[in-house]
Write a protein that holds these residues in place. Structure first.
Motif, PDB file in Angstrom:
ATOM      1  N   LEU A   1       0.825  -1.195   0.000  1.00 34.06           N
ATOM      2  CA  LEU A   1       0.000   0.000   0.000  1.00 34.06           C
ATOM      3  C   LEU A   1       0.864   1.253   0.000  1.00 34.06           C
ATOM      4  O   LEU A   1       0.640   2.182  -0.785  1.00 34.06           O
ATOM      5  CB  LEU A   1      -0.931   0.010   1.214  1.00 34.06           C
ATOM      6  CG  LEU A   1      -1.707   1.316   1.411  1.00 34.06           C
ATOM      7  CD1 LEU A   1      -2.827   1.414   0.396  1.00 34.06           C
ATOM      8  CD2 LEU A   1      -2.237   1.421   2.818  1.00 34.06           C
TER       9      LEU A   1
ATOM     10  N   THR B   1       1.143   3.821  -3.177  1.00 36.03           N
ATOM     11  CA  THR B   1       0.743   5.211  -2.946  1.00 36.03           C
ATOM     12  C   THR B   1       1.874   6.163  -3.305  1.00 36.03           C
ATOM     13  O   THR B   1       1.652   7.188  -3.959  1.00 36.03           O
ATOM     14  CB  THR B   1       0.308   5.407  -1.490  1.00 36.03           C
ATOM     15  OG1 THR B   1      -0.756   4.499  -1.194  1.00 36.03           O
ATOM     16  CG2 THR B   1      -0.162   6.819  -1.233  1.00 36.03           C
TER      17      THR B   1
ATOM     18  N   ASP C   1       2.275   6.186  -7.143  1.00 37.79           N
ATOM     19  CA  ASP C   1       1.218   6.964  -7.778  1.00 37.79           C
ATOM     20  C   ASP C   1       1.450   8.459  -7.586  1.00 37.79           C
ATOM     21  O   ASP C   1       1.247   9.247  -8.515  1.00 37.79           O
ATOM     22  CB  ASP C   1      -0.140   6.549  -7.207  1.00 37.79           C
ATOM     23  CG  ASP C   1      -1.286   7.238  -7.919  1.00 37.79           C
ATOM     24  OD1 ASP C   1      -1.337   7.172  -9.159  1.00 37.79           O
ATOM     25  OD2 ASP C   1      -2.123   7.848  -7.220  1.00 37.79           O
ATOM     26  N   ALA C   2       1.873   8.863  -6.401  1.00 38.41           N
ATOM     27  CA  ALA C   2       2.155  10.279  -6.150  1.00 38.41           C
ATOM     28  C   ALA C   2       3.329  10.761  -6.998  1.00 38.41           C
ATOM     29  O   ALA C   2       3.297  11.883  -7.524  1.00 38.41           O
ATOM     30  CB  ALA C   2       2.447  10.497  -4.666  1.00 38.41           C
TER      31      ALA C   2
ATOM     32  N   GLU D   1       2.044  11.147 -10.584  1.00 40.82           N
ATOM     33  CA  GLU D   1       1.193  12.332 -10.690  1.00 40.82           C
ATOM     34  C   GLU D   1       2.035  13.609 -10.636  1.00 40.82           C
ATOM     35  O   GLU D   1       1.778  14.561 -11.372  1.00 40.82           O
ATOM     36  CB  GLU D   1       0.160  12.334  -9.570  1.00 40.82           C
ATOM     37  CG  GLU D   1      -0.723  13.562  -9.516  1.00 40.82           C
ATOM     38  CD  GLU D   1      -1.597  13.735 -10.753  1.00 40.82           C
ATOM     39  OE1 GLU D   1      -1.942  14.895 -11.053  1.00 40.82           O
ATOM     40  OE2 GLU D   1      -1.915  12.739 -11.417  1.00 40.82           O
TER      41      GLU D   1
ATOM     42  N   THR E   1       3.848  16.218  -5.578  1.00 37.13           N
ATOM     43  CA  THR E   1       4.159  14.881  -5.052  1.00 37.13           C
ATOM     44  C   THR E   1       4.204  14.901  -3.528  1.00 37.13           C
ATOM     45  O   THR E   1       3.634  14.030  -2.866  1.00 37.13           O
ATOM     46  CB  THR E   1       5.502  14.380  -5.614  1.00 37.13           C
ATOM     47  OG1 THR E   1       5.422  14.362  -7.037  1.00 37.13           O
ATOM     48  CG2 THR E   1       5.842  12.999  -5.102  1.00 37.13           C
TER      49      THR E   1
ATOM     50  N   LEU F   1       0.655  15.159  -2.067  1.00 37.08           N
ATOM     51  CA  LEU F   1      -0.100  13.909  -2.191  1.00 37.08           C
ATOM     52  C   LEU F   1       0.351  12.868  -1.168  1.00 37.08           C
ATOM     53  O   LEU F   1      -0.469  12.178  -0.563  1.00 37.08           O
ATOM     54  CB  LEU F   1       0.032  13.349  -3.603  1.00 37.08           C
ATOM     55  CG  LEU F   1      -0.716  14.111  -4.701  1.00 37.08           C
ATOM     56  CD1 LEU F   1      -0.310  13.593  -6.065  1.00 37.08           C
ATOM     57  CD2 LEU F   1      -2.213  14.009  -4.492  1.00 37.08           C
ATOM     58  N   ILE F   2       1.661  12.754  -0.974  1.00 42.08           N
ATOM     59  CA  ILE F   2       2.183  11.762  -0.020  1.00 42.08           C
ATOM     60  C   ILE F   2       1.828  12.144   1.417  1.00 42.08           C
ATOM     61  O   ILE F   2       1.430  11.298   2.211  1.00 42.08           O
ATOM     62  CB  ILE F   2       3.698  11.580  -0.196  1.00 42.08           C
ATOM     63  CG1 ILE F   2       3.985  10.924  -1.546  1.00 42.08           C
ATOM     64  CG2 ILE F   2       4.284  10.738   0.932  1.00 42.08           C
ATOM     65  CD1 ILE F   2       5.452  10.841  -1.895  1.00 42.08           C
TER      66      ILE F   2
ATOM     67  N   THR G   1      -0.706  13.895   2.401  1.00 40.83           N
ATOM     68  CA  THR G   1      -2.142  13.689   2.587  1.00 40.83           C
ATOM     69  C   THR G   1      -2.475  12.207   2.776  1.00 40.83           C
ATOM     70  O   THR G   1      -3.276  11.852   3.637  1.00 40.83           O
ATOM     71  CB  THR G   1      -2.923  14.246   1.381  1.00 40.83           C
ATOM     72  OG1 THR G   1      -2.637  15.637   1.257  1.00 40.83           O
ATOM     73  CG2 THR G   1      -4.413  14.044   1.559  1.00 40.83           C
ATOM     74  N   ALA G   2      -1.848  11.342   2.000  1.00 42.31           N
ATOM     75  CA  ALA G   2      -2.200   9.918   2.028  1.00 42.31           C
ATOM     76  C   ALA G   2      -1.463   9.135   3.114  1.00 42.31           C
ATOM     77  O   ALA G   2      -2.052   8.254   3.735  1.00 42.31           O
ATOM     78  CB  ALA G   2      -1.911   9.283   0.670  1.00 42.31           C
ATOM     79  N   LEU G   3      -0.184   9.433   3.328  1.00 43.25           N
ATOM     80  CA  LEU G   3       0.628   8.594   4.215  1.00 43.25           C
ATOM     81  C   LEU G   3       1.156   9.308   5.452  1.00 43.25           C
ATOM     82  O   LEU G   3       1.425   8.670   6.464  1.00 43.25           O
ATOM     83  CB  LEU G   3       1.821   8.023   3.443  1.00 43.25           C
ATOM     84  CG  LEU G   3       1.495   7.146   2.243  1.00 43.25           C
ATOM     85  CD1 LEU G   3       2.768   6.764   1.517  1.00 43.25           C
ATOM     86  CD2 LEU G   3       0.736   5.913   2.681  1.00 43.25           C
TER      87      LEU G   3
END
Length: 143
Positions: free
Chosen positions: A48, A52, A55-56, A59, A78, A81-82, A84-86
């Protein structure tokens, strides 16, 4: 029958007695299944985080490759995004460079992040992923 044979028969009977063996077998099987289950969950967590971050990075590379954006824009995208997600710990080392990828001018965004081994604890900079995107230009198409 002699005493020697009676003692021998008694020892063989005691050895073949299975009283209490179900508890020992249960403990061994549950221990093995617990380790196996936790290993699969840990592998899923590592995948995961890797997917993630990948993908970041992709993008961010696509964002930086746009005609009106720069490498700083892609790196910031980048990073955002990271985070926010991780979380912030996975976005410490984000790099973006122009280069050549498969014969085309491209942006490459590289992310180095911790590789989780036990829960979220793991090797610092143990994972590196890169995203690539062809650079967009406003020049007329070449024949």
């Amino acid at each position: 029958m002699s005493i020697r044979w009676r003692v021998r028969d008694r020892c063989v009977q005691d050895w073949r007695n299975e009283d209490g063996s179900a508890i020992a077998e249960f403990v061994m099987v549950v221990g093995l299944l617990t380790v196996l289950t936790l290993s699969v969950i840990q592998l899923g967590l590592a995948l995961l985080i890797r997917n993630t971050a990948l993908d970041a990075a992709a993008e961010g590379a696509r964002f930086a490759a746009l005609a009106d954006n720069s490498l700083t824009d892609g790196r910031a995208r980048t990073h955002d995004l990271i985070v926010t997600a991780l979380g912030d710990g996975y976005a410490r080392d984000v790099r973006a460079v122009y280069g050549d990828y498969r014969g085309q001018q491209a942006v490459t965004v590289t992310v180095r992040a911790p590789l989780p081994l036990i829960g979220l604890v793991g090797l610092e900079s143990g994972m590196e992923v890169s995203g690539h995107a062809a650079v967009e230009t406003l020049d007329a198409a070449r024949p």
